[in-house]
Design an enzyme around this catalytic site. Sequence first.
Site, short mmCIF file in Angstrom:
data_model
loop_
_atom_site.label_atom_id
_atom_site.label_comp_id
_atom_site.label_asym_id
_atom_site.label_seq_id
_atom_site.Cartn_x
_atom_site.Cartn_y
_atom_site.Cartn_z
CB SER A 1 -0.93 0.02 1.23
OG SER A 1 -1.85 -1.06 1.16
CD GLU B 1 -7.29 -1.37 -9.95
OE1 GLU B 1 -7.62 -0.18 -9.88
OE2 GLU B 1 -7.40 -2.05 -10.97
#
Length: 384
Positions: free
Chosen positions: A133, A367
């Site tokens: 992330s 995503e």
Amino acid sequence: MIDFRLDEEHEALRKTVHDFARSEVAPVIGGYYEREEFPYELVAKMGEMGLFGLPFPEEFGGMGGDYFALCLALEELARVDSSVAITLEAGVSLGAMPVYRFGTREQRERWLPELCAGRALGAFGLTESGGGSDAGATRTTAKLVDGEWVINGSKSFITNSGTTLTRLVTVTAVTGTAPGGGKEISTIIVPAGTFGFTVAPKYSKVGWNASDTHELSFSDCRVPGENLLGERGRGYAQFLSILDEGRIAIAALGVGLAQGCVDECLRYVGEREAFGHRIGEYQAIQFKIADMETRVHTARLAYYAAAAKLVRGEPFKKEAAIAKLVSSNAAMDNARDATQIFGGYGFMNEFPVGRFYRDAKILEIGEGTSEIQRLLIARSLGLR
């Protein structure tokens, strides 16, 4: 006046993809999944239908549609199978869209016609093994030497990166030091087959087994200086905007998976009998399916709202995060409930809900994790 009905063009597209998914994908995808084989034949048919060119202008070989059209197609494909859906999603929003959004006229004319036709696939090389992330922790480097970018580093979990159709990977790399002292991150197009660019063997995955995912490495990989995509030093901002759009597409995919769970359960509970009755007559089952349908309905409205703002050119970051969070939760919850309703059969890969269960988890990770979506939503509310 508020009207959530699809217009004739979008409804025609939705029905066309729905019929294709049922007649062409559903009968064969289980075999591809078991063999962990990329479905080239299905991808070719999707290319002939124009699905890879949906949101792009006709001048570059596209269909002249909008991003919402892509989302509708993804939802209908994912009602049957997520591997096929993610191949389309990544091919469009991660492969071709960066070239369209940030490329020069020459770059667009070189790459987009084949990408829009589905005869070629692009990939987006962002994630690194130590980053996750924290995309700003990019360690891959690119130095400009004698008019060429010399790239060194690696990327992980890259979709559509190792097929025989793969033509390019857009790579984020540190190209210098930013004015504030941080990393200057840029994006660079690396054509497939470039010397020093190596594609590792495919991953052994829990789900999405008929999609293509690899680790990539770059060792003194040299590409021309004009392969810079967009403005130097704007790579971080560019991929953030691409991910914002992609979250709406992933939300649509999640809605499709969640709806597919409802579809399969409605069929099954009308046939399966226990204790002298079809199980669909039992209130416990009815309530569970009612909850599943409620999740689908809520998640669909969320991605419709986000897509509407995107198409109108309005800020949509918060709405995209909400849609992605709600839909991935719905997909995971519905897959679990569908597996429970199917009982032992739900644990068998020959039944679609078995695939749905395996495919759902990645939607809470890819995503942007669910935690990142919550962070984005909180920041949009002024929380720091």
